[in-house]
Design a protein around this motif. Structure first.
Motif, short mmCIF file in Angstrom:
data_model
loop_
_atom_site.label_atom_id
_atom_site.label_comp_id
_atom_site.label_asym_id
_atom_site.label_seq_id
_atom_site.Cartn_x
_atom_site.Cartn_y
_atom_site.Cartn_z
N ALA A 55 -12.20 -3.85 -6.65
CA ALA A 55 -13.54 -3.30 -6.06
C ALA A 55 -14.40 -3.01 -8.05
O ALA A 55 -15.57 -2.95 -7.31
N THR A 74 0.42 -1.37 0.38
CA THR A 74 0.16 -0.04 0.01
C THR A 74 0.92 0.66 -0.18
O THR A 74 2.28 1.62 0.25
N VAL A 101 -3.23 -2.74 -1.55
CA VAL A 101 -4.47 -2.79 -1.63
C VAL A 101 -4.00 -1.29 -1.03
O VAL A 101 -3.70 -0.79 0.08
N SER A 134 -6.87 -4.48 -5.03
CA SER A 134 -7.74 -4.63 -5.04
C SER A 134 -8.84 -3.68 -6.02
O SER A 134 -10.06 -3.95 -5.39
N THR A 167 -8.18 -0.39 6.83
CA THR A 167 -8.99 -1.63 7.24
C THR A 167 -8.58 -2.16 7.56
O THR A 167 -9.11 -2.75 8.36
N GLU A 179 -18.22 1.12 2.15
CA GLU A 179 -17.09 -0.15 2.18
C GLU A 179 -18.28 -1.37 2.86
O GLU A 179 -17.50 -2.28 2.44
N LYS A 180 -19.03 -1.04 3.85
CA LYS A 180 -18.95 -2.04 4.27
C LYS A 180 -20.28 -3.38 2.39
O LYS A 180 -20.09 -4.00 2.90
N HIS A 233 -15.80 -3.84 -0.07
CA HIS A 233 -14.72 -4.78 1.00
C HIS A 233 -14.77 -6.08 1.62
O HIS A 233 -14.34 -6.87 0.69
N VAL A 256 -15.19 -7.44 -2.38
CA VAL A 256 -12.69 -7.34 -2.65
C VAL A 256 -12.42 -8.58 -1.47
O VAL A 256 -11.63 -9.25 -1.97
N ARG A 257 -13.06 -8.72 -0.16
CA ARG A 257 -11.80 -9.58 0.59
C ARG A 257 -12.28 -11.13 -0.05
O ARG A 257 -10.54 -12.10 0.17
N ARG A 279 -18.52 5.25 4.85
CA ARG A 279 -19.00 3.63 5.45
C ARG A 279 -19.74 2.59 4.78
O ARG A 279 -19.53 1.30 5.36
#
Length: 394
Positions: free
Chosen positions: A35, A7, A112, A31, A118, A84-85, A88, A91-92, A81
């Protein structure tokens, strides 16, 4: 397989490092690419974004309108946020699938952008941070993305700070020079650390330091390095794992061999054996041989333990696995705390280290020379513990 997290702040040159690592043979998981993949037209991810933010974040052909979505969430922490919920976890999950499909001897680099934000650092064997001074980042963003200085500054300010990134960095890659400079740095890192680290993890081997004795001045970064290793151990064993930084590198101002000593507390040695495989997969394989299972403390007395080392050739580690309440466990914590609290004891130990270094050329004979000192230190530390009411704590 070696799992590497990569990163860096916007404009730092992270993508250039990622591309070079891929050129050298690493398996790259980007990532940013994932995404986009998880919110492509027709995906559940895009449907959830529309349900959350409305059809105004779509283009005329039904794709995600990234500028429109960015305008909705930039500067709005609550909206960010919520986004992101949605993105993310997907993506993970996709990154984990790609890593599982990589060859068993791969160096897998996870690019990432929000690795720090994160809290993913502890999930990798090694974290690489690309860093460039702020003015150069702003200049690059103006050239490559057409941003104004104010726009670039706002983007930089919205991300983790350099200090926050350095806190998780096992390797700091400076990108203030030319592209050739950057490639030279990355090539050396890949050849001399990442490839060797991967082979050691796969084979369950320790990258042992040479037998030559070398005592160095106290490094103020040792506690931070220990903290990163402790976070990785807790990532694989659980947050309740009792891990302490011990030994000379845990005592500020004390010269030491550049080897981080950690101690994992277990209920029984059977428990120590049960977690050995997970520690090895995390880059801390068990050392073989009888000497790795026993530690001599008071002359004539043997204190059982298990000993793990580091698969990383760039960071020597001794991980002592001891039973809670055992003499070895207690003395390791007591000696550390005694030397931290009593300057005279610390200075005496530093002076003795200097003498032993002159008298002994290898780590083995140096270790034997310290035995009488440990006997004296045990008595002095016990007296101090009784005087101050010391109780062991990590």
């Amino acid at each position: 397989m070696l799992k590497v997290g990569l990163t860096g702040g916007i404009g730092a040159g992270k993508s250039a490092v990622a591309q070079r690592l891929a050129h050298l043979g690493a398996v790259l998981i980007d990532s940013d690419v994932l995404a986009r993949e998880v919110v492509a037209p027709g995906t559940p991810g895009l449907a959830e974004i529309v349900a959350e933010f409305g059809a105004g974040v779509l283009t005329g052909d039904g794709a995600l309108d990234r500028p429109a979505l960015g305008a909705r969430v930039f500067g709005d922490d609550v909206a960010r946020r919520r986004l992101e919920k949605i993105i993310h976890p997907r993506v993970r999950e996709r990154a984990a699938e790609l890593a599982a499909a990589a060859p068993s001897d791969a160096v897998v680099v996870n690019d990432v952008p929000l690795l720090v934000e994160t809290g993913l650092a502890a999930s990798y064997h090694l974290v690489l941070i690309v860093e460039t001074h702020r003015e150069l980042r702003i200049h690059r963003l103006a050239e490559t993305r057409g941003m104004s200085a104010d726009e670039a500054g706002a983007r930089i300010a919205a991300q983790a700070t350099d200090q926050q990134r350095r806190a998780v960095a096992d390797v700091l890659i400076s990108n203030d020079g030319t592209l050739d400079d950057l490639h030279s740095h990355v090539d050396c890192l890949f050849r001399e650390r990442l490839k060797l680290f991967e082979a050691n993890v796969r084979l369950g081997a320790c990258a042992r330091p040479g037998q030559e004795l070398r005592i160095v001045e106290s490094d103020p970064d040792w506690p931070a390095q220990a903290a990163r290793l402790i976070a990785r151990i807790r990532h694989v064993l659980g947050d309740e794992a009792q891990v302490a930084h011990i030994g000379s590198t845990a005592v500020p101002g004390l010269p030491a061999k550049d080897i981080i000593d950690l101690m994992l507390a277990v209920r029984t040695l059977s428990d120590a054996d049960a977690v050995a495989g997970r520690l090895g997969a995390a880059g801390l394989p068990r050392r073989a041989g009888e000497w790795a299972d026993n530690a001599r403390g008071i002359p004539g007395e043997t204190w059982p333990k298990r000993l793990h080392g580091s698969a990383d050739p760039g960071r020597p580690v001794n991980l002592h696995v001891r039973v809670v309440g055992s003499p070895g466990w207690r003395f390791a914590l007591l000696m550390r705390d005694h030397l931290r609290a009593v300057p005279a004891a610390r200075e005496e130990y530093a002076a003795a280290k200097a003498r032993w270094q002159l008298e002994h050329a290898d780590r083995w004979s140096y270790g034997l020379a310290k035995e009488p000192w440990f006997d004296t230190e045990a008595r002095a530390a016990d007296d101090w513990a009784e005087e101050v009411g010391w109780e062991p704590a990590p």
